[in-house]
Write a protein that holds these residues in place. Structure first.
Motif, PDB file in Angstrom:
ATOM      1  N   MET A   1      22.674  29.421  42.018  1.00 41.19           N
ATOM      2  CA  MET A   1      23.342  28.849  43.374  1.00 41.19           C
ATOM      3  C   MET A   1      24.698  29.601  43.755  1.00 41.19           C
ATOM      4  SD  MET A   1      20.840  27.438  44.738  1.00 41.19           S
ATOM      5  CE  MET A   1      21.612  26.659  46.419  1.00 41.19           C
ATOM      6  N   VAL A   2      24.939  29.887  44.931  1.00 43.86           N
ATOM      7  CA  VAL A   2      26.345  30.436  45.223  1.00 43.86           C
ATOM      8  C   VAL A   2      26.733  29.305  46.218  1.00 43.86           C
ATOM      9  CG1 VAL A   2      27.904  31.880  46.284  1.00 43.86           C
ATOM     10  CG2 VAL A   2      25.865  32.844  44.880  1.00 43.86           C
ATOM     11  N   LYS A   3      27.961  28.387  46.006  1.00 42.45           N
ATOM     12  CA  LYS A   3      28.672  27.530  46.980  1.00 42.45           C
ATOM     13  C   LYS A   3      29.764  28.047  47.400  1.00 42.45           C
ATOM     14  CE  LYS A   3      26.330  23.980  43.738  1.00 42.45           C
ATOM     15  NZ  LYS A   3      26.412  22.836  42.986  1.00 42.45           N
ATOM     16  N   LEU A   4      29.783  27.633  48.637  1.00 45.54           N
ATOM     17  CA  LEU A   4      31.097  28.100  49.361  1.00 45.54           C
ATOM     18  C   LEU A   4      31.940  26.687  49.890  1.00 45.54           C
ATOM     19  CD1 LEU A   4      29.425  30.744  49.894  1.00 45.54           C
ATOM     20  CD2 LEU A   4      30.928  31.236  51.737  1.00 45.54           C
ATOM     21  N   TRP A   5      32.922  26.710  49.332  1.00 45.60           N
ATOM     22  CA  TRP A   5      33.841  25.542  49.681  1.00 45.60           C
ATOM     23  C   TRP A   5      35.079  25.781  50.518  1.00 45.60           C
ATOM     24  CZ3 TRP A   5      32.438  20.747  46.789  1.00 45.60           C
ATOM     25  CH2 TRP A   5      31.790  21.281  45.646  1.00 45.60           C
ATOM     26  N   ARG A   6      35.350  24.674  51.220  1.00 44.15           N
ATOM     27  CA  ARG A   6      36.545  24.709  52.080  1.00 44.15           C
ATOM     28  C   ARG A   6      37.721  24.074  51.276  1.00 44.15           C
ATOM     29  NH1 ARG A   6      38.874  27.343  56.112  1.00 44.15           N
ATOM     30  NH2 ARG A   6      37.095  27.774  57.122  1.00 44.15           N
ATOM     31  N   LEU A   7      38.642  24.377  51.078  1.00 41.93           N
ATOM     32  CA  LEU A   7      39.993  23.774  50.539  1.00 41.93           C
ATOM     33  C   LEU A   7      40.586  23.106  51.421  1.00 41.93           C
ATOM     34  CD1 LEU A   7      40.841  26.223  47.527  1.00 41.93           C
ATOM     35  CD2 LEU A   7      39.014  24.401  47.662  1.00 41.93           C
ATOM     36  N   PRO A   8      40.909  21.760  51.367  1.00 43.11           N
ATOM     37  CA  PRO A   8      41.898  20.972  52.414  1.00 43.11           C
ATOM     38  C   PRO A   8      43.144  21.724  52.321  1.00 43.11           C
ATOM     39  CG  PRO A   8      41.300  19.758  50.908  1.00 43.11           C
ATOM     40  CD  PRO A   8      40.516  20.970  50.280  1.00 43.11           C
ATOM     41  N   ALA A   9      43.762  21.140  53.276  1.00 45.15           N
ATOM     42  CA  ALA A   9      45.475  21.495  53.253  1.00 45.15           C
ATOM     43  C   ALA A   9      46.009  20.466  52.309  1.00 45.15           C
ATOM     44  CB  ALA A   9      46.187  21.092  54.617  1.00 45.15           C
ATOM     45  N   SER A  10      47.267  20.777  51.686  1.00 45.74           N
ATOM     46  CA  SER A  10      47.967  20.255  50.712  1.00 45.74           C
ATOM     47  C   SER A  10      48.144  18.678  51.159  1.00 45.74           C
ATOM     48  CB  SER A  10      49.367  20.761  50.629  1.00 45.74           C
ATOM     49  OG  SER A  10      50.212  19.964  49.635  1.00 45.74           O
ATOM     50  N   GLY A  11      47.751  17.742  49.873  1.00 48.50           N
ATOM     51  CA  GLY A  11      48.016  16.397  50.155  1.00 48.50           C
ATOM     52  C   GLY A  11      46.677  15.687  50.650  1.00 48.50           C
ATOM     53  N   GLN A  12      45.558  16.654  50.919  1.00 44.00           N
ATOM     54  CA  GLN A  12      44.338  15.780  51.565  1.00 44.00           C
ATOM     55  C   GLN A  12      43.407  15.982  49.998  1.00 44.00           C
ATOM     56  OE1 GLN A  12      42.882  17.680  54.842  1.00 44.00           O
ATOM     57  NE2 GLN A  12      44.774  17.439  56.002  1.00 44.00           N
ATOM     58  N   ALA A  13      42.520  15.115  50.445  1.00 43.70           N
ATOM     59  CA  ALA A  13      41.489  14.738  49.175  1.00 43.70           C
ATOM     60  C   ALA A  13      40.468  16.141  48.925  1.00 43.70           C
ATOM     61  CB  ALA A  13      40.690  13.696  49.362  1.00 43.70           C
ATOM     62  N   LEU A  14      39.966  16.563  47.954  1.00 43.78           N
ATOM     63  CA  LEU A  14      39.077  17.638  47.854  1.00 43.78           C
ATOM     64  C   LEU A  14      37.544  17.180  48.444  1.00 43.78           C
ATOM     65  CD1 LEU A  14      40.051  18.816  44.309  1.00 43.78           C
ATOM     66  CD2 LEU A  14      40.604  20.084  46.291  1.00 43.78           C
ATOM     67  N   PRO A  15      36.888  18.103  48.853  1.00 43.10           N
ATOM     68  CA  PRO A  15      35.729  17.795  49.476  1.00 43.10           C
ATOM     69  C   PRO A  15      34.546  17.328  48.453  1.00 43.10           C
ATOM     70  CG  PRO A  15      35.944  20.054  49.540  1.00 43.10           C
ATOM     71  CD  PRO A  15      37.124  19.675  49.136  1.00 43.10           C
ATOM     72  N   SER A  16      33.695  16.577  48.355  1.00 45.56           N
ATOM     73  CA  SER A  16      32.881  16.239  47.520  1.00 45.56           C
ATOM     74  C   SER A  16      31.427  17.018  47.479  1.00 45.56           C
ATOM     75  CB  SER A  16      32.588  14.712  48.005  1.00 45.56           C
ATOM     76  OG  SER A  16      31.676  14.456  49.127  1.00 45.56           O
ATOM     77  N   ALA A  17      31.312  17.874  48.517  1.00 47.05           N
ATOM     78  CA  ALA A  17      30.291  18.832  48.520  1.00 47.05           C
ATOM     79  C   ALA A  17      30.661  20.077  49.003  1.00 47.05           C
ATOM     80  CB  ALA A  17      29.115  18.012  49.345  1.00 47.05           C
ATOM     81  N   PRO A  18      29.861  21.178  48.559  1.00 47.35           N
ATOM     82  CA  PRO A  18      30.253  22.608  49.292  1.00 47.35           C
ATOM     83  C   PRO A  18      29.895  22.595  50.971  1.00 47.35           C
ATOM     84  CG  PRO A  18      28.227  22.385  48.078  1.00 47.35           C
ATOM     85  CD  PRO A  18      28.769  21.048  47.873  1.00 47.35           C
ATOM     86  N   GLY A  19      30.370  23.595  51.396  1.00 45.95           N
ATOM     87  CA  GLY A  19      30.114  23.565  52.839  1.00 45.95           C
ATOM     88  C   GLY A  19      29.059  24.384  53.052  1.00 45.95           C
ATOM     89  N   LEU A  20      28.539  25.390  52.140  1.00 40.24           N
ATOM     90  CA  LEU A  20      27.384  26.325  52.416  1.00 40.24           C
ATOM     91  C   LEU A  20      26.696  26.452  50.999  1.00 40.24           C
ATOM     92  CD1 LEU A  20      28.557  29.197  54.929  1.00 40.24           C
ATOM     93  CD2 LEU A  20      26.935  27.280  55.240  1.00 40.24           C
ATOM     94  N   LEU A  21      25.510  26.890  50.988  1.00 37.92           N
ATOM     95  CA  LEU A  21      24.553  27.085  49.738  1.00 37.92           C
ATOM     96  C   LEU A  21      23.864  28.703  50.092  1.00 37.92           C
ATOM     97  CD1 LEU A  21      23.253  23.593  48.795  1.00 37.92           C
ATOM     98  CD2 LEU A  21      25.374  24.859  47.809  1.00 37.92           C
ATOM     99  N   LEU A  22      24.001  29.568  49.164  1.00 41.31           N
ATOM    100  CA  LEU A  22      23.389  30.596  49.346  1.00 41.31           C
ATOM    101  C   LEU A  22      22.533  30.641  47.884  1.00 41.31           C
ATOM    102  CD1 LEU A  22      26.122  33.378  50.205  1.00 41.31           C
ATOM    103  CD2 LEU A  22      24.677  31.626  51.752  1.00 41.31           C
TER     104      LEU A  22
END
Length: 945
Positions: A1-22
């Motif tokens: 799988m290829v997973k695309l993630w959106r990294l948040p701005a500084s100080g915010q929590a990391l996402p728990s799931a990828p935004g897109l899956l290929l």
């Protein structure tokens, strides 16, 4: 799988799931690369296919499946119109992914099918590939797609199993070649329209490279002429490596920094697939023109809206570039530079600075060892034992090769009969050419060990499955000994190794080819315990610090812990190193962990750290080091938590601090010797010179000599006892209990001893120093007049160079060779003559003016002398100081010249550079003698009427 993630701005929590899956793909995804001009176009390589994705629609635009084998590398051209791939079938292919996938150019890239990589240069027509030739040598090739039948140029580097990662900056044309597991970077220039790759520089790294990446051009410190920055991933850090072009003026140089591609894409996937070749808008790198438009892709929507941050009033436009935080000041690591078209020279520096972003980076990377700046030094040759002859350099891999205690060293000899030489460490020097008195063991020696509680007793294991105990006289070995004190019999096959109990007297453990470990009571000369359960050769064994357990590492790939007094079967068992070439084990971290040195399945040397309470769970940490044939021999210092690792035939000693929690391994400075050593062992702690902050002393066995090596820690306040480096140490030369008591189930603890010398105050109790004056050097120099600067410069040089009438430094030292002092003095003089800083430029101009005035006063002879100084590059005073002559006497000049030229010969540790300085000084003095002689002749001639 290829997973695309959106990294948040500084100080915010990391996402728990990828935004897109290929995907998913049929094989492991090996390569990912975004399109250089279109947003949302992604290249992926898996197995024999390369796919181009429209990431927003999560659908492939095309699949390039015409490869005959596994695809190893892929890359977009700079304009995004073409796609290149390297394959295990040795072919280099060029695709136009928007045309028919079958319409591809192909050619034979490299003759070997191992790990081919490629990267495009700054033009669409050229690319660089890396791989291996038929002789398994690493090579680099430059290709032109218009003449694809053969490479424009090919470079062969070296023979190494590690593939090269090519990193290329298209704007500067700089190509960096990096190999995982290595400690250097190669830099070349791929200049446009040039048919060759020009070598620029090589950069030596402080640690082993695990990965590398280029920093975008927009993040470079352009005002410091930084043309390239590589991020090195090591085992414990991310280290920036900067390449600079030295320029005299601190200004923006347009020839070094052309406009570069911005961060706003030129098209979307639909427009690019429809045939749009619009290019990304180029932006200037000038700091005054840094108001670049920003871009945030909608490919993966953010989890929550991020409010726009307004720029404070008065903030310069250049501060808006977020990549400026990557800038780091250079450190002392500088690689050799080679002239190139970029400028006079190109240098590379590495190190993490102290900017806020870098301090946060250091906090993320974890702790660093206080011993990281440890320095290993071979002590003066007066402490060496030289003229060793007939050493046995083929001892089994399970043996350290020799052994030593605080008094003596025992070295096996190659002669028949298993002879062992016993040398007194308190009597260094050259051994006689005649035969030494030895111990006649009778059979070849497999291992040997000194009794820690009896410095005169030596245990020697032989190929006849017997252990012989020898008693060396207190005054040393004066004659050949043929009869041992005792012989232990019981093993049925050749013995591997011997280990004395750390606390109980007269207890010895031995391992053998009969796959058993036997524990002996030396007081009665009999076997008391036998440990079983091994299914193959026993590589190593070690007692726990409290002497209650014993660990073994075996060729069957298992690590075992025994309680010898409780059971003959292992108490615990776990997976050991994968490789079957050899291994060692030692207890660390107060006996809570086991350190195993061995090999992986690819013959790479590695360290494995196990929890002694959970062997079955496998190693807690694994650290790969390098590829070498010899097994790493660990020497652990429980006081500092440091382990020294080296192998027979190595030239490098690794130094690590071990921790019982993550990151487990803290790398320190390693010790490197010019020639390989045959053995390297740690001496007792009491041999260290604590006044010099020496925390470890070792013995290094060479082909014909034995050298002590001191490991010291640089400290500022050395007049105080460094109690943080030297805790109370265990008295290892006194037993805590007898063999009978230990075999009966008793346990003991060693007595502790303070290493604090009398009269020294612990540094923890030392008074605090007053804060030193902290002012910029420019401010300090501004406060002084030119005359003061001139006087300080001349005083410093006089202090460095000394005076002819003053006593020489060697006059106050006894036992120092005069040739050594002459060589060092020549180095000091040459270096002192070169110490001219810009801060004293004005003072030196005054000195030059005074010299010219003196030359005018002397007349024509003075001008001839000044001309000779300019021609030779040496003044008369410098030449006199180099040859150490006060008066221009031909005999003294010739005598000092011959002596200095001889002692600075390269064969005795000198250099051609120093010899050339000596020759030039002699020529300058001879020219001055000729000028004076001519002046005398003219003075004696009668004046013309």
């Amino acid at each position: 799988m290829v997973k695309l993630w959106r990294l948040p701005a500084s100080g915010q929590a990391l996402p728990s799931a990828p935004g897109l899956l290929l995907g998913p793909e049929d094989a492991q995804v090996e390569v990912l690369q975004f399109h250089p001009t279109a947003d949302g176009v992604l290249l992926s390589v898996a197995g024999r296919a390369a796919k181009v994705w429209d990431a927003a629609k999560q659908q492939p635009l095309t699949e390039l499946a015409t490869h005959g084998d596994l695809v190893q590398g892929a890359a977009w051209s700079r304009d995004g119109a073409l796609l290149g791939t390297t394959c295990k079938d040795k072919q280099l292919r060029i695709f136009d992914p928007r045309a028919k996938p079958e319409a591809a150019q192909s050619t034979l890239a490299h003759e070997n099918s191992r790990d081919g990589r490629l990267v495009w240069t700054g033009t669409q027509e050229r690319l660089v590939s890396t791989g291996f030739n038929q002789m398994r040598e690493r090579e680099v090739k430059l290709w032109d797609t218009r003449l694809f039948s053969c490479a424009l140029t090919s470079l062969t580097l070296d023979t190494s199993p590690r593939s090269l990662m090519p990193l290329l900056d298209p704007d500067s044309g700089l190509l960096v070649l990096a190999g995982k597991g290595e400690n250097q970077l190669y830099c070349y220039e791929a200049a446009p329209q040039q048919p060759a790759l020009s070598p620029v520089t090589q950069c030596l790294l402080e640690g082993v490279l695990r990965g590398a990446a280029l920093v975008p051009r927009r993040a470079l410190a352009v005002m410091g002429c930084e043309v390239l920055r590589v991020l090195q991933l090591s085992d414990t850090a991310i280290v920036p490596i900067s390449y600079h072009v030295p320029r005299k003026t601190a200004e923006f140089h347009e020839d070094l920094f052309p406009d570069t591609a911005g961060c706003v894409p030129a098209s979307d996937p639909h427009a690019w697939w429809a045939g749009s070749d619009q290019q990304v808008q180029r932006v200037s790198l000038h700091p005054a023109l840094r108001a670049h438009p920003s871009f945030t892709s909608c490919l993966v929507p953010p989890a929550e809206p991020t409010p726009a941050v307004a720029r404070p009033a008065g903030t310069p436009a250049g501060d808006s570039d977020p990549s400026e935080g990557f800038s780091s000041p250079p450190s002392s690591l500088t690689s050799p530079s080679t002239p190139s078209s970029l400028g006079p020279s190109l240098t590379s520096t590495s190190g993490i600075g102290t900017s806020p972003s870098q301090r946060s980076l250091q906090s993320l990377l974890g702790p660093s060892s206080k011993f990281r700046h440890a320095q290993g030094t071979v002590l003066h040759r007066d402490s060496h034992i030289t003229n060793l002859k007939g050493l046995n350099l083929t001892t089994p891999g399970e043996s350290d090769g020799f052994c030593a205690n605080q008094l003596r060293v025992a070295v096996p000899l190659l002669s028949s009969g298993g002879q062992v030489a016993v040398l007194e460490l308190r009597k260094p020097g050259r051994l006689p050419d005649t035969a030494l008195p030895t111990l006649q063991n009778g059979v070849a020696v497999t291992d040997l060990a000194w009794d820690p509680f009896d410095p005169h007793r030596l245990a020697v294991a032989g190929e006849d499955a017997r252990i012989r105990l020898w008693r060396v006289p207190p005054e040393g070995l004066q004659e050949v000994l043929t009869t041992p004190e005792a012989v232990l019999t019981g093993h049925t096959e050749k013995i591997y190794s011997l280990r004395f109990h750390p606390l109980a007297a007269d207890v010895l453990a031995s391992s053998s080819y009969d796959l058993t470990v036997r524990i002996w009571d030396l007081k009665v000369g009999a076997e008391r315990l036998r440990l079983q359960g091994h299914r193959d050769q026993i590589f190593g064994l070690a007692w726990s610090p409290d002497g209650q357990q014993l660990a073994t590492v075996c060729k069957d790939g298992r690590l075992r812990i025994y309680e010898p007094r409780g059971s003959s079967e292992p108490l615990q068992e776990g997976p050991g190193p994968e490789g079957a070439r050899g291994a060692r084990v030692v207890w660390v971290c107060d006996g809570h962990y086991l350190l195993v040195s061995g090999f992986d399945s690819r013959s790479e040397r590695q360290l494995l750290l196990y929890s002694a309470e959970a062997l079955a769970a496998g190693p807690s940490a694994v650290l790969g080091l390098d590829v070498a044939p010899s097994t790493l021999l660990p020497s652990y210092d429980p006081d500092t938590g440091l382990v020294l690792l080296t192998g027979k035939g190595d030239t490098r000693v690794f130094l690590y601090e071990l921790l019982p929690e993550s990151p487990f391994f803290l790398e320190c400075n390693s010790f490197t010797s010019p020639d390989p050593h045959k053995g390297f062992i740690l001496l007792p702690k009491t041999e260290c010179d604590v006044r010099e902050v020496e925390f470890a002393r070792c013995l290094r066995l060479r082909q014909t000599s034995l050298e002590p090596v001191a490991f010291r820690l640089p400290r500022v306040r050395k007049e105080f006892f460094q109690d943080d480096v030297f805790p109370d140490t265990a008295v290892s030369w006194e037993p805590a209990l007898s063999a009978e008591a230990w075999l009966g189930g008793a346990n003991g603890q060693p007595r502790l001893l303070s290493l604090q010398p009398p009269g020294m105050t612990p540094v923890s109790q030392a008074p605090r120093e007053a804060p030193a004056r902290r002012a910029p050097s420019s401010v300090y120099l501004e406060e002084k007049s030119d005359q003061q600067k001139k006087e300080e410069l001349l005083s410093a040089m006089v202090a460095k160079l000394g005076n002819r009438e003053d006593p020489l430094p060697q006059d106050s030292f006894e036992g120092v060779d005069e040739d050594e002092w002459a060589k060092y003095l020549a180095q000091i003089i040459v270096m002192g003559a070169q110490v001219v800083g810009r801060a004293f430029a004005r003072a030196l101009r005054q000195e030059f003016a005074a010299s010219r005035a003196a030359a005018d006063a002397r007349g024509r002879a003075g001008h001839q002398s000044a001309a000779a100084s300019n021609l030779s590059g040496l003044s008369l005073q410098e030449a006199q100081q180099i040859l150490n002559v006060s008066k221009l006497s031909p005999e003294e000049i010739q005598k000092n010249y011959e002596h200095l030229f001889k002692v600075n010969d390269k064969s005795v540790g000198g250099s051609f550079y120093l010899q050339s300085k000596v020759v030039r000084a002699k020529e300058r003095l001879e020219e001055e003698l000729r000028i004076q002689a001519q002046e005398d002749r003219e003075r004696q001639q009668p004046p013309k009427t």
